[in-house]
Design an enzyme around this catalytic site. Structure first.
Site, mmCIF file in Angstrom:
data_model
loop_
_atom_site.group_PDB
_atom_site.id
_atom_site.type_symbol
_atom_site.label_atom_id
_atom_site.label_comp_id
_atom_site.label_asym_id
_atom_site.label_seq_id
_atom_site.Cartn_x
_atom_site.Cartn_y
_atom_site.Cartn_z
ATOM 1 N N CYS A 79 139.596 36.019 76.275
ATOM 2 C CA CYS A 79 139.808 37.367 75.939
ATOM 3 C C CYS A 79 140.638 37.670 74.745
ATOM 4 O O CYS A 79 139.855 37.104 73.659
ATOM 5 C CB CYS A 79 140.568 38.165 77.289
ATOM 6 S SG CYS A 79 140.037 39.960 77.174
ATOM 7 N N HIS A 94 136.461 37.321 81.068
ATOM 8 C CA HIS A 94 137.448 36.556 82.113
ATOM 9 C C HIS A 94 136.587 35.714 83.073
ATOM 10 O O HIS A 94 136.643 36.145 84.105
ATOM 11 C CB HIS A 94 138.379 37.577 82.797
ATOM 12 C CG HIS A 94 139.036 38.230 82.029
ATOM 13 N ND1 HIS A 94 140.702 37.865 81.869
ATOM 14 C CD2 HIS A 94 139.365 39.418 81.288
ATOM 15 C CE1 HIS A 94 141.311 38.519 81.024
ATOM 16 N NE2 HIS A 94 140.480 39.478 80.496
ATOM 17 N N GLU A 104 138.123 33.273 84.646
ATOM 18 C CA GLU A 104 138.876 32.959 85.858
ATOM 19 C C GLU A 104 138.519 33.976 87.065
ATOM 20 O O GLU A 104 138.790 33.513 88.142
ATOM 21 C CB GLU A 104 140.497 33.021 85.577
ATOM 22 C CG GLU A 104 141.043 34.534 85.162
ATOM 23 C CD GLU A 104 140.703 34.863 83.976
ATOM 24 O OE1 GLU A 104 141.312 35.925 83.232
ATOM 25 O OE2 GLU A 104 139.789 34.334 83.292
#
Length: 265
Positions: free
Chosen positions: A108, A234, A236
């Site tokens: 990001c 993102h 994750e």
């Protein structure tokens, strides 16, 4: 079942010597990085290696102390985050990792920092920045794109949720994912400025993932580097113990490989 297999594998990995990954960010955001730490740890398990995520405070990083701060780090992750404080240190870390072949993962704002550092130190635009940080920069490598402005103004100025991304043929991310179209979760307002696409690519940065309509750059990578990738989304958010995210497992694999290489030299 798969859960028990994961736990057994994790237990074994935990007994290995730790692989140190530097998480470069702002001190007061450590909680916000929890899902990134978890994704890195899961990726370690699937590489049969314990991963130690070492927090490196970007607000304290300078060209003078960066070598010492990143000593022994097999990889560098530039995390998301907001605001200007601590961003200068991120550029310092990115430059060091880029010029020393240390596997680097920008997420990001981390990807946006990778683009800005490249514009400053490779393209030579010392004042390159994001409009978020510097309203007046003439080299606004990161900005809100015109055709996004109408949409984002309506939607609370955020690109939020799951978006498709088309991976460029021959790019490293294309072989990492093993497919051409991926879907990842976004949470940001600013984008890579398309006005700089040509200059960035001519200087060696690859636009490795682009929205299917061709309007938004989602992934950049440096093909001349062992592993140097920035993503606008993102990843994750999609990593799970029984299904780690391919970008994280690939990043850890590259960090392991570079570590073995430098140890052999």
């Amino acid at each position: 079942g798969p859960w028990r297999a994961f736990l057994e594998r994790r237990h074994k990995a935990e007994e290995t010597a730790p692989l140190h990954i530097a998480l470069v960010g702002k001190y007061d955001l450590q909680d916000a990085y929890k899902s990134i730490r978890e994704a890195l740890s899961q990726a370690g398990t699937y590489n049969d290696r314990k991963v130690s995520v070492d927090f490196v405070n970007s607000e304290k990083l300078t060209d003078e102390n960066v070598a010492e701060a990143l000593k022994g780090m097999a990889g560098v992750l530039i995390g998301p985050g907001f605001g200007e404080r601590g961003i200068a240190g991120k550029f310092v870390a990115i430059k060091y990792a880029r010029t020393h072949d240390i596997p680097t993962f920008g997420i990001c704002l981390g990807m946006q920092c990778i683009a800005i550092e490249f514009a400053r130190n490779v393209l030579g635009y010392a004042d390159a920045n994001s409009r978020e940080m510097d309203e007046k920069t003439p080299h606004n490598v990161i900005d809100i794109m015109e055709d996004q402005k109408d949409i984002t103004n309506l939607g609370g100025t955020m690109r939020l949720g799951l978006y498709p991304c088309k991976l460029t043929d021959g790019a490293k991310v294309r072989s990492i994912y093993g497919e051409e179209l991926i879907y990842e979760r976004h949470r940001h307002r600013f984008e890579l400025n398309n006005a700089f696409r040509r200059q960035l690519t001519e200087s060696g940065l690859q636009l490795a993932g682009i929205s299917p309509d061709g309007k938004l750059v989602e992934i950049i990578e440096l093909p001349s580097h062992p592993w140097f990738i920035g993503v606008q989304f993102h990843p994750e958010f999609k990593s799970r113990p029984n299904k780690p995210h391919k970008l994280f497992t690939s990043f850890i694999a590259a960090a392991l490989q570079q570590k073995r290489k430098t140890e052999a030299e």
